[in-house]
Structures are given as C-alpha cells and as structure tokens.
Motif scaffolding. Sequence first.
Motif, PDB file in Angstrom:
ATOM      1  N   VAL A  67      79.449  79.601  34.332  1.00  0.00           N
ATOM      2  CA  VAL A  67      80.474  80.643  34.283  1.00  0.00           C
ATOM      3  C   VAL A  67      79.952  81.933  34.896  1.00  0.00           C
ATOM      4  O   VAL A  67      80.661  82.608  35.655  1.00  0.00           O
ATOM      5  N   GLN A  68      78.717  82.280  34.598  1.00  0.00           N
ATOM      6  CA  GLN A  68      78.123  83.491  35.153  1.00  0.00           C
ATOM      7  C   GLN A  68      77.988  83.372  36.674  1.00  0.00           C
ATOM      8  O   GLN A  68      78.241  84.338  37.391  1.00  0.00           O
ATOM      9  N   THR A  69      77.619  82.215  37.161  1.00  0.00           N
ATOM     10  CA  THR A  69      77.502  81.997  38.603  1.00  0.00           C
ATOM     11  C   THR A  69      78.859  82.132  39.284  1.00  0.00           C
ATOM     12  O   THR A  69      78.977  82.801  40.318  1.00  0.00           O
ATOM     13  N   LYS A 123      83.106  87.900  42.176  1.00  0.00           N
ATOM     14  CA  LYS A 123      82.938  89.348  42.336  1.00  0.00           C
ATOM     15  C   LYS A 123      82.489  89.681  43.765  1.00  0.00           C
ATOM     16  O   LYS A 123      82.977  90.626  44.375  1.00  0.00           O
ATOM     17  N   GLU A 151      70.936  80.055  35.122  1.00  0.00           N
ATOM     18  CA  GLU A 151      72.047  80.824  34.585  1.00  0.00           C
ATOM     19  C   GLU A 151      73.249  79.911  34.302  1.00  0.00           C
ATOM     20  O   GLU A 151      73.407  78.871  34.941  1.00  0.00           O
ATOM     21  N   PRO A 152      74.094  80.307  33.372  1.00  0.00           N
ATOM     22  CA  PRO A 152      75.278  79.496  33.047  1.00  0.00           C
ATOM     23  C   PRO A 152      76.236  79.412  34.245  1.00  0.00           C
ATOM     24  O   PRO A 152      76.303  80.334  35.068  1.00  0.00           O
ATOM     25  N   GLU A 162      63.500  91.880  34.731  1.00  0.00           N
ATOM     26  CA  GLU A 162      64.217  91.061  35.700  1.00  0.00           C
ATOM     27  C   GLU A 162      63.651  91.309  37.089  1.00  0.00           C
ATOM     28  O   GLU A 162      63.380  92.435  37.471  1.00  0.00           O
ATOM     29  N   LEU A 191      81.531  83.748  38.191  1.00  0.00           N
ATOM     30  CA  LEU A 191      81.977  85.146  38.120  1.00  0.00           C
ATOM     31  C   LEU A 191      81.241  86.018  39.131  1.00  0.00           C
ATOM     32  O   LEU A 191      81.835  86.895  39.759  1.00  0.00           O
ATOM     33  N   ARG A 192      79.936  85.779  39.300  1.00  0.00           N
ATOM     34  CA  ARG A 192      79.166  86.537  40.285  1.00  0.00           C
ATOM     35  C   ARG A 192      79.692  86.270  41.695  1.00  0.00           C
ATOM     36  O   ARG A 192      79.866  87.192  42.488  1.00  0.00           O
ATOM     37  N   ASP A 193      79.970  85.001  42.004  1.00  0.00           N
ATOM     38  CA  ASP A 193      80.484  84.655  43.325  1.00  0.00           C
ATOM     39  C   ASP A 193      81.881  85.226  43.551  1.00  0.00           C
ATOM     40  O   ASP A 193      82.185  85.727  44.638  1.00  0.00           O
ATOM     41  N   THR A 247      68.600  81.587  39.803  1.00  0.00           N
ATOM     42  CA  THR A 247      69.975  81.314  39.402  1.00  0.00           C
ATOM     43  C   THR A 247      70.173  79.878  38.948  1.00  0.00           C
ATOM     44  O   THR A 247      71.269  79.522  38.546  1.00  0.00           O
TER      45      THR A 247
END
Length: 183
Positions: free
Chosen positions: A15-17, A23, A12-13, A3, A19-21, A9
Amino acid sequence: MIESENPNTLDEPVVQTILRDLKMIGFKLYHVVLPRGNAANVLRDWDLWGPLILCLVMAIFLSISAGEEQKALEFTIVFVVVWCGAAIVTVNGQLLGGNISFFQSVCILGYCIFPLTIATIIIWIIQNLNIVFKLPIVGGAWFWSSFASYGFLGSSVPENRRLLAVYPVLLFYLVIAWLVVVQ
C-alpha cells in the motif's frame, strides 16, 4: 533509526509503495498541466506507470464509445499508436543528437497525452457532440500536449535540429487527437 537517502523499498508495505507511486504520478501530471520552471528536471526520474495508466484510460474510453464489433480494434489501435508512436519519436530524437534516454523520452511523451486523455473523457461524458464542438476541445488538448512536450524535449536536441525533432512530436499528438475526434 536513521533513514538513508535510498531506502530499501523491498521491505515496505505494498500500500505504501502504491501510494508513493501515485503521488509521484500526480506530481508529474501537475508539471504537464503547468509546464514551467524546473518541469524538465521532474521527469528526469522516469517511470512508465503514469503513461501506462493514461494510455489505458484513453483506450478504454475510446473503445467504450466504439461500435460493438470495433471495441477490441479501437483499444488495440490506441495502445499501439501511443506506444509505437512514442518509440518512433524517441528514436528520431536520439538520431538527431538528443541527449535524453529512450525511456525518459517515452515517459515524457506518455505523460504529455494527459490533456488528450482529459479531452477523451469530456467528449465521452457529453456524448453525441457535433464535430464543431469536438474540434476546439481536442484542438486545445493537442496544443497543450504539444506545448508541454516541447518544454520537456526541446532542450534535449541541438538548436539547429530542434524543428526536425518537434515536427514528429506534433504529428504524434495529431494522430492521437484525430482518434479522439472521430470517437
């Protein structure tokens, strides 16, 4: 697969984006609630998602508690005061020689309305509070918002102009606090 430091980005899915935001928003709110240490470095990577969410939550709760014919007006007033006020305070800081970007300052001011948003929710939950009980709640939130933003913005303006930069910030949060008190 190795990585890189700046992963792409776009692939990326969603949902992952999200959740990252979320967080990152939580991490920044933590530094507003407990402003110490490297808190100034946390908000160097600015975003406007957190301030937008906080502004929307505050505007929704204040408009819910307004009279039927005043709901849209209350929402609009809160939204305009938060965003235009943050822009005016930011321009003032830059004109005083501040070394902070426009969006970074708006981000900091927006995240620092978190205590006032919490006060709005508390007052909405405990409806029909007398102003004697509202003032300490909102006053504490105003102090906390001002203190947190000073911790972030105080070092961005030259020492001899710091008071000129902090005074509009105090007034900005005072206007928002007044909107919360009169709900």
